[in-house]
Design an enzyme around this catalytic site. Sequence first.
Site, PDB file in Angstrom:
ATOM      1  N   LEU A 130      20.204 -16.616 -40.119  1.00  0.00           N
ATOM      2  CA  LEU A 130      20.744 -17.785 -39.434  1.00  0.00           C
ATOM      3  C   LEU A 130      21.654 -18.496 -40.426  1.00  0.00           C
ATOM      4  O   LEU A 130      21.410 -18.466 -41.639  1.00  0.00           O
ATOM      5  CB  LEU A 130      19.629 -18.736 -38.983  1.00  0.00           C
ATOM      6  CG  LEU A 130      18.704 -18.263 -37.859  1.00  0.00           C
ATOM      7  CD1 LEU A 130      17.588 -19.287 -37.638  1.00  0.00           C
ATOM      8  CD2 LEU A 130      19.465 -18.031 -36.568  1.00  0.00           C
ATOM      9  N   ASP A 131      22.718 -19.127 -39.916  1.00  0.00           N
ATOM     10  CA  ASP A 131      23.606 -19.885 -40.787  1.00  0.00           C
ATOM     11  C   ASP A 131      22.819 -20.946 -41.559  1.00  0.00           C
ATOM     12  O   ASP A 131      21.755 -21.400 -41.114  1.00  0.00           O
ATOM     13  CB  ASP A 131      24.701 -20.585 -39.978  1.00  0.00           C
ATOM     14  CG  ASP A 131      25.743 -19.620 -39.449  1.00  0.00           C
ATOM     15  OD1 ASP A 131      25.752 -18.454 -39.893  1.00  0.00           O
ATOM     16  OD2 ASP A 131      26.538 -20.036 -38.583  1.00  0.00           O
ATOM     17  N   LEU A 132      23.382 -21.364 -42.686  1.00  0.00           N
ATOM     18  CA  LEU A 132      22.731 -22.360 -43.535  1.00  0.00           C
ATOM     19  C   LEU A 132      22.318 -23.600 -42.751  1.00  0.00           C
ATOM     20  O   LEU A 132      21.199 -24.107 -42.904  1.00  0.00           O
ATOM     21  CB  LEU A 132      23.682 -22.746 -44.674  1.00  0.00           C
ATOM     22  CG  LEU A 132      23.197 -23.834 -45.623  1.00  0.00           C
ATOM     23  CD1 LEU A 132      21.997 -23.357 -46.427  1.00  0.00           C
ATOM     24  CD2 LEU A 132      24.331 -24.275 -46.556  1.00  0.00           C
ATOM     25  N   THR A 134      21.806 -23.915 -39.520  1.00  0.00           N
ATOM     26  CA  THR A 134      21.089 -23.625 -38.279  1.00  0.00           C
ATOM     27  C   THR A 134      19.601 -23.474 -38.566  1.00  0.00           C
ATOM     28  O   THR A 134      19.214 -22.866 -39.562  1.00  0.00           O
ATOM     29  CB  THR A 134      21.617 -22.335 -37.631  1.00  0.00           C
ATOM     30  OG1 THR A 134      23.031 -22.439 -37.472  1.00  0.00           O
ATOM     31  CG2 THR A 134      20.976 -22.095 -36.278  1.00  0.00           C
TER      32      THR A 134
END
Length: 286
Positions: A130-132, A134
Site C-alpha cells: 500500500l502507498d505510504l 494509505t
Amino acid sequence: MIEWQVQPTEAGNPLEFLTNRLPGAPRSYLRQLLRKGRVRRDDGPLDESAVLRPGDRVILPESARLRQLLALPPVPVILYESREMLIVEKPAGLAVHGSQGHEEDHLLGRIQALLQERRAPYSVAPVHRLDLETSGPILFAKGRQAAGRLGQLFMDGAAQKSYLALVAGELIGAGRLESPVRAKGKLKAATTDYRTLTGFGDFTLVELELLSGRTHQIRQQLSAAGHPLTGDRRYGGPTPPGLKRLFLHCRKLALPDPFGGPDVLVESPLPAELAQVLNALGARTP
C-alpha cells in the site's frame, strides 16, 4: 515481553534498576509493577526487598505504556493469521519496507521484531503493498514457499482489495475508470471500479475496487477523471478541514486460501482520523 540482563553496575535494588532502565517512568508506576508481581526474574516475581545479581535476567510483560516509555514502535495489529499467512494493519505514514527516510521504522521491521519475540522459525515477506499514505491490511507470507503461492494469487487477479476514498466534487452512481497511468516511466493500462456511497457538499465518499495493480493507480485515475482524492497534493486534491493525510483506506482484503483453508475475508475499520473528517463534514461513517 521485555527482557534485560543485569550489568555489574546495576546490581542491587530492583526499583533502582528499573529507574535506571526507564528514566522517564514515575517511581510510583515502577513500585506498582513490583507490588503486582509484574517484574520477574527466572526464579519468580521480584519485589523491592529483592537483590539483583549481575547476569540476572529481568523480565517485564509488554504493555503500551512500557513501549511508549522505551520509545519502541507499536506492536502490529493482527487482523488474520494462519500457518502460512499473516495479515496486519498498516497505518498511514508507515512504509511497508525499509527505504530512504524509513530505515529505522517500517511495517516489515515491526513484524520481524514480533516474530523474534515469538521465536518463530520462519521469515516473512509482504505479498503486496500500500502507498505510504494509505492505510489498511497487508498480507505477509510465512516462508518462501508461501510467498510464491500467495504472490501468484495476486498476479492472477484472484485477490480483491476494496478501498474507501473521499474525492473532490460530485461523483454519481457507479462506473469504471480505464484511463492509462504512468508506472515506472511508461503509460500502462489500468482499471478501477467505483461506487458512490454518499455525496455531501463539495465531496463524495466512494468505494473503489482495483482490477489492476499499478503504482498510484487510484490517485492518478481519479485525478484524470476530475475527482482527485482529498489530501492528495501531488495530484491536485483539496484538503478539507482537519484532514492531515491522504483520504484513502483499504477496508477489505479477500482471497482464496491456496493451502486448503477457507476463503479469507479481512475487514479493516476506517481509521479514527478519517472518521472524524467525515463527521466534521456531516457524513456518517460507513
